[in-house]
Design an enzyme around this catalytic site. Structure first.
Site, short mmCIF file in Angstrom:
data_model
loop_
_atom_site.label_atom_id
_atom_site.label_comp_id
_atom_site.label_asym_id
_atom_site.label_seq_id
_atom_site.Cartn_x
_atom_site.Cartn_y
_atom_site.Cartn_z
CB THR A 1 -0.72 0.08 1.16
OG1 THR A 1 -2.01 0.71 0.71
CG2 THR A 1 -0.35 0.39 2.51
CB CYS B 1 -3.30 6.30 5.92
SG CYS B 1 -4.56 7.28 5.10
CG HIS C 1 -4.27 2.40 3.65
ND1 HIS C 1 -3.44 2.75 2.61
CD2 HIS C 1 -4.17 3.75 4.09
CE1 HIS C 1 -3.19 3.81 2.05
NE2 HIS C 1 -3.64 4.29 3.16
#
Lengths: 192, 123
Positions: free
Chosen positions: A32, A37, A54
């Site tokens: 990812t 985040c 995530h």
């Protein structure tokens, strides 16, 4: 989640987006891209199962429960962690053996507030409260990250992304944050 | 539901127990007890005068759905109102809970207003 073959890893890679998580028995990497985040990478080394999420916390200012134990951020963050952990346990993991690493929570644009720090603080507090130790972390700082995780070895590979990628990542994350602050954040089942 | 109601929260996650307790307190319910699994919940229920059970679904050991079934099969407890607050939003699971006699179903991350609504309905 999108899955593709990555020749230089000689492996399949499953890519997750903001708000998603993926749980696997291994034989593939999970990847990812993180700005502010955070991702928790969690596995049971013995059972050979694990996953990566995530997410970011929504801003609390929209509702009257703001900044309490019950606030939107706590409810959403707990959900993001718990839903993945439940799925890892369902695949046969033992809660007492879980190994946890955390990544992300950067401050990728100077004008952004402390979103990344809030996300990191939440994950740390959550893990501590649930009794999980953090085996490794790569958090904060000005760089977006591309993160690869292998649940069989527990290896986390972090690639710091160049400055010119910051803006597009920030835009994507803010779009995601807007969604969780408005409609998607609540369960919508009204059967009874 | 009467604000003096004695409520049992069952969830294996400490964070969620705390969050639910805070939400209930904010709604005026202060007589709240919690348990971290189905088995310990069942013995608390058998020995106490609870007015409501709020349980998670996915827990190690005895799952929430099995706790619900055990409550419905128990002569003393069978009419106890039961709410499920769970991350599971699959239709089959919701139907299974409905068939087992759940009184309300709230999907995480819930809104406190939804919880209040369910409490008002089971009261």
């Amino acid at each position: 989640m999108r899955r593709f073959w990555k020749p230089d890893f000689d492996s399949y890679v499953a890519k997750i987006l903001p708000g998603e998580y993926y749980v696997t028995r291994g034989g593939e990497w999970i990847v990812t891209v993180l700005g502010s985040c955070v991702s928790a990478c969690i596995r049971d080394p013995k059972a050979g199962v694990g996953g990566m999420n995530h997410f970011m916390l929504p801003d609390n200012n929209r509702e009257k429960w703001g900044h309490t134990d019950v606030d939107l951020a706590h409810r959403y963050g707990s959900y993001a962690m718990e839903h993945m952990i439940n799925d890892i346990l369902k695949l046969g993991a033992d809660r007492t053996r879980l190994e946890v690493k955390i990544v992300g929570g950067g401050k990728i644009l100077a004008q952004m507030t402390d979103i990344g720090d809030r996300n990191i603080a939440f994950v740390r507090e959550y893990l501590q409260r649930e009794g999980f130790l953090i085996a490794g972390e790569d958090v904060a700082g000005p760089h977006p990250r591309k993160v690869y995780y292998d649940v069989l070895t527990g290896r986390v590979r972090v690639k710091k992304l160049p400055a010119q990628s910051r803006e597009s990542i920030a835009v994507e994350e803010l779009g995601y944050q807007r969604v969780i602050e408005t409609k998607k954040v609540t369960g919508d089942v009204e059967l009874f | 539901m009467d604000q003096n109601a004695k409520i049992l929260i069952v969830d294996d996650m400490q964070t969620m127990r705390r969050l639910l307790r805070s939400a209930l307190n904010d709604l005026g319910y202060t007589n709240v007890v919690d348990a971290d699994g189905g088995a310990s919940a069942l013995s608390l229920l058998e020995s106490g005068d609870f007015s409501l059970l709020i349980t998670d679904w996915n827990m190690p050991g005895m799952e929430g759905i099995d706790l619900l079934k055990a409550v419905r099969a128990n002569d003393k407890l069978k009419s106890l109102p039961v709410l499920m607050v769970t991350a599971e939003a699959k239709k089959e699971q919701i139907l299974e809970a409905a068939e087992a006699g759940v009184n309300g179903y709230v999907v995480k991350p819930f809104q406190p207003a939804q919880l209040k609504d369910k409490l008002d309905r089971v009261g």
